[in-house]
Design a protein around this motif. Structure first.
Motif, PDB file in Angstrom:
ATOM      1  N   GLU A  50     -45.148  50.813  21.940  1.00 35.59           N
ATOM      2  CA  GLU A  50     -45.072  49.967  20.746  1.00 35.59           C
ATOM      3  C   GLU A  50     -43.926  50.419  19.845  1.00 35.59           C
ATOM      4  OE1 GLU A  50     -48.861  50.026  18.775  1.00 35.59           O
ATOM      5  OE2 GLU A  50     -49.916  49.188  20.505  1.00 35.59           O
ATOM      6  N   THR A  51     -43.804  51.728  19.670  1.00 37.95           N
ATOM      7  CA  THR A  51     -42.741  52.270  18.824  1.00 37.95           C
ATOM      8  C   THR A  51     -41.376  51.922  19.395  1.00 37.95           C
ATOM      9  OG1 THR A  51     -44.162  54.094  18.120  1.00 37.95           O
ATOM     10  CG2 THR A  51     -41.794  54.390  17.830  1.00 37.95           C
TER      11      THR A  51
ATOM     12  N   THR B 277     -40.620  49.412  21.321  1.00 40.86           N
ATOM     13  CA  THR B 277     -40.404  47.969  21.150  1.00 40.86           C
ATOM     14  C   THR B 277     -40.001  47.653  19.714  1.00 40.86           C
ATOM     15  OG1 THR B 277     -42.006  47.477  22.887  1.00 40.86           O
ATOM     16  CG2 THR B 277     -41.491  45.699  21.349  1.00 40.86           C
ATOM     17  N   GLU B 278     -40.735  48.232  18.753  1.00 41.03           N
ATOM     18  CA  GLU B 278     -40.409  48.002  17.338  1.00 41.03           C
ATOM     19  C   GLU B 278     -39.012  48.511  17.009  1.00 41.03           C
ATOM     20  OE1 GLU B 278     -43.563  49.933  15.236  1.00 41.03           O
ATOM     21  OE2 GLU B 278     -45.045  48.411  15.768  1.00 41.03           O
ATOM     22  N   THR B 279     -38.668  49.677  17.535  1.00 39.76           N
ATOM     23  CA  THR B 279     -37.348  50.242  17.287  1.00 39.76           C
ATOM     24  C   THR B 279     -36.263  49.353  17.887  1.00 39.76           C
ATOM     25  OG1 THR B 279     -38.262  52.480  17.261  1.00 39.76           O
ATOM     26  CG2 THR B 279     -35.891  52.284  17.606  1.00 39.76           C
TER      27      THR B 279
ATOM     28  N   ASP C 236     -36.443  46.159  18.349  1.00 38.45           N
ATOM     29  CA  ASP C 236     -36.344  44.961  17.497  1.00 38.45           C
ATOM     30  C   ASP C 236     -35.526  45.267  16.246  1.00 38.45           C
ATOM     31  OD1 ASP C 236     -37.902  43.613  19.310  1.00 38.45           O
ATOM     32  OD2 ASP C 236     -39.755  43.773  18.124  1.00 38.45           O
ATOM     33  N   ARG C 237     -35.780  46.437  15.632  1.00 39.17           N
ATOM     34  CA  ARG C 237     -35.033  46.810  14.425  1.00 39.17           C
ATOM     35  C   ARG C 237     -33.556  46.998  14.727  1.00 39.17           C
ATOM     36  NH1 ARG C 237     -38.675  51.290  13.235  1.00 39.17           N
ATOM     37  NH2 ARG C 237     -40.592  50.257  12.720  1.00 39.17           N
TER      38      ARG C 237
END
Length: 121
Positions: free
Chosen positions: A36-37, A39-41, A43-44
């Protein structure tokens, strides 16, 4: 070997299996959180790259209108960076000891350690 010895061994194996199962569940949760981290990173990073591209386009348009040669500015910046990198490689130990001696570090020059001295927020 009696029945009691076998029961103890089976019990020990069952306890080990339960511990292993619990640890595997913990690891699975950690891997999911890490995914999840990541993926979020990602995206950012994509969002920041988009914003940077937009800002670059605006800066290019402003520079063109004002008559600034962006290639020359970029080349000068790279040359200056390379030269300052060469100078500091040999002087890092001396600079650190000089800062310790007079206790001033970078305060006199106003160097805040950022590339351009601007706020990064």
């Amino acid at each position: 070997m009696g029945l009691g010895g076998t029961a103890k061994k089976v019990q020990a194996i069952a306890e080990k299996a339960e511990q292993t199962y619990q640890r595997l569940n913990e690891l699975r949760e950690e891997v999911e959180k890490t995914q999840e981290t990541v993926t979020e990173t990602g995206d950012r990073v994509r969002q920041l790259e988009t914003e940077m591209a937009e800002q670059r386009a605006v800066l290019d348009a402003v520079a063109e209108e004002v008559g600034v040669d962006l290639e020359a500015v970029s080349t000068d910046a790279h040359i200056t960076e390379a030269e300052s990198g060469d100078e500091t490689e040999g002087d890092e130990d001396n600079a650190a000891s000089e800062d310790d001696e007079d206790g001033t570090a970078d305060e006199e020059t106003g160097d805040d350690g950022s590339a351009n001295g601007a706020d990064e927020s």
